[in-house]
Design an enzyme around this catalytic site. Sequence first.
Site, mmCIF file in Angstrom:
data_model
loop_
_atom_site.group_PDB
_atom_site.id
_atom_site.type_symbol
_atom_site.label_atom_id
_atom_site.label_comp_id
_atom_site.label_asym_id
_atom_site.label_seq_id
_atom_site.Cartn_x
_atom_site.Cartn_y
_atom_site.Cartn_z
ATOM 1 N N ARG A 12 23.089 63.461 32.345
ATOM 2 C CA ARG A 12 24.287 63.285 31.604
ATOM 3 C C ARG A 12 24.089 64.172 30.428
ATOM 4 N NH1 ARG A 12 23.815 57.602 28.244
ATOM 5 N NH2 ARG A 12 23.192 58.701 26.144
ATOM 6 N N ASP A 60 9.621 58.546 32.200
ATOM 7 C CA ASP A 60 9.683 58.468 31.035
ATOM 8 C C ASP A 60 8.811 59.666 30.479
ATOM 9 O OD1 ASP A 60 9.629 57.758 28.325
ATOM 10 O OD2 ASP A 60 9.156 55.622 28.770
ATOM 11 N N SER A 139 17.587 70.096 16.323
ATOM 12 C CA SER A 139 18.807 69.549 15.878
ATOM 13 C C SER A 139 18.770 70.397 14.466
ATOM 14 C CB SER A 139 18.699 68.300 15.679
ATOM 15 O OG SER A 139 20.088 67.762 15.025
ATOM 16 N N TYR A 152 14.801 60.477 13.409
ATOM 17 C CA TYR A 152 15.208 61.471 13.929
ATOM 18 C C TYR A 152 15.264 63.126 13.562
ATOM 19 C CZ TYR A 152 18.770 63.900 17.029
ATOM 20 O OH TYR A 152 19.559 64.942 17.979
#
Length: 244
Positions: A12, A60, A139, A152
């Site tokens: 996804r 995983d 990010s 994060y």
Amino acid sequence: MNKVAFITGSTRGIGKQIAITLAKNGYDVVINYRNENEDLINTKKEIEAQHVKCLAVQGDIANFEDCERMLKETIDKFGKIDVLVNNAGITKDMLLMRMKKEDFEQVIDVNLIGTFNMTKNAISYMMKARFGRIINLSSVVGLVGNAGQTNYSASKAGIIGFTKSLAKEVASRNILVNAIAPGFIETDMTGVLKEDVKEEIAKSIPLKRMGTVEDVANLVKFLASEESSYITGQVIHVDGGMVM
Ligand code: NAI
């Protein structure tokens, strides 16, 4: 012989689009999922519709043995891995005051240790082949921080240090290692934000919109290609000018 690309967390969102874009450009693709579901079946179908081979591997990325096995399955099927895209990632947002230690650890385990686990298991094959492209999803918050995302942001900043250090270690073997720093991209991960919050964010972006999964996948396509052969150790933003 087609090049082989392994994309983690690819049923996804950004990962799925990267897998489809690379398939459209003639790569055989290894997709990775944790649980069998419709997303997996649809992604596999879309890739195979491009007339390339697709291998789906369950695992995983936070688990080192899973990564070792997934890479072995890849080599058993294709005999090589040319491109590794460390895409899978999670968020568990909370102000530090209220953040549980487990939530900090889990985000580091998946985003940062997961990137190590996959790369460590792929690199030996790339070293032998004297060719490789490793593309890590960081990010913009790994560069500028974000309230509510200490876990994060730490994981994404860690990925930048990892990328640059590894780029220096393996450059002589013709392995390029780069990171992508997306801003706000429309996916399930950002889908949890309220509409008015998304609108406010869009207004603050110089290009006045959130990014699309294609915006990120197109950069991966370039970084995986021969055209990027003099680029390593870089962090490239796909953020509509959000962070300059
Ligand atoms: P998403 O949540 O839509 O997809 C992430 C995928 O990773 C899912 O398929 C999920 O099952 C998989 N995954 C999560 N943990 C896993 C694990 N332990 N092992 C294997 N697979 C696992 O996220 P999205 O938005 O597509 O993000 C992809 C990457 O881009 C992430 O690393 C994310 O941090 C990064 N990113 C996303 C931004 C955005 O605005 N959407 C902005 C900046 C970075």
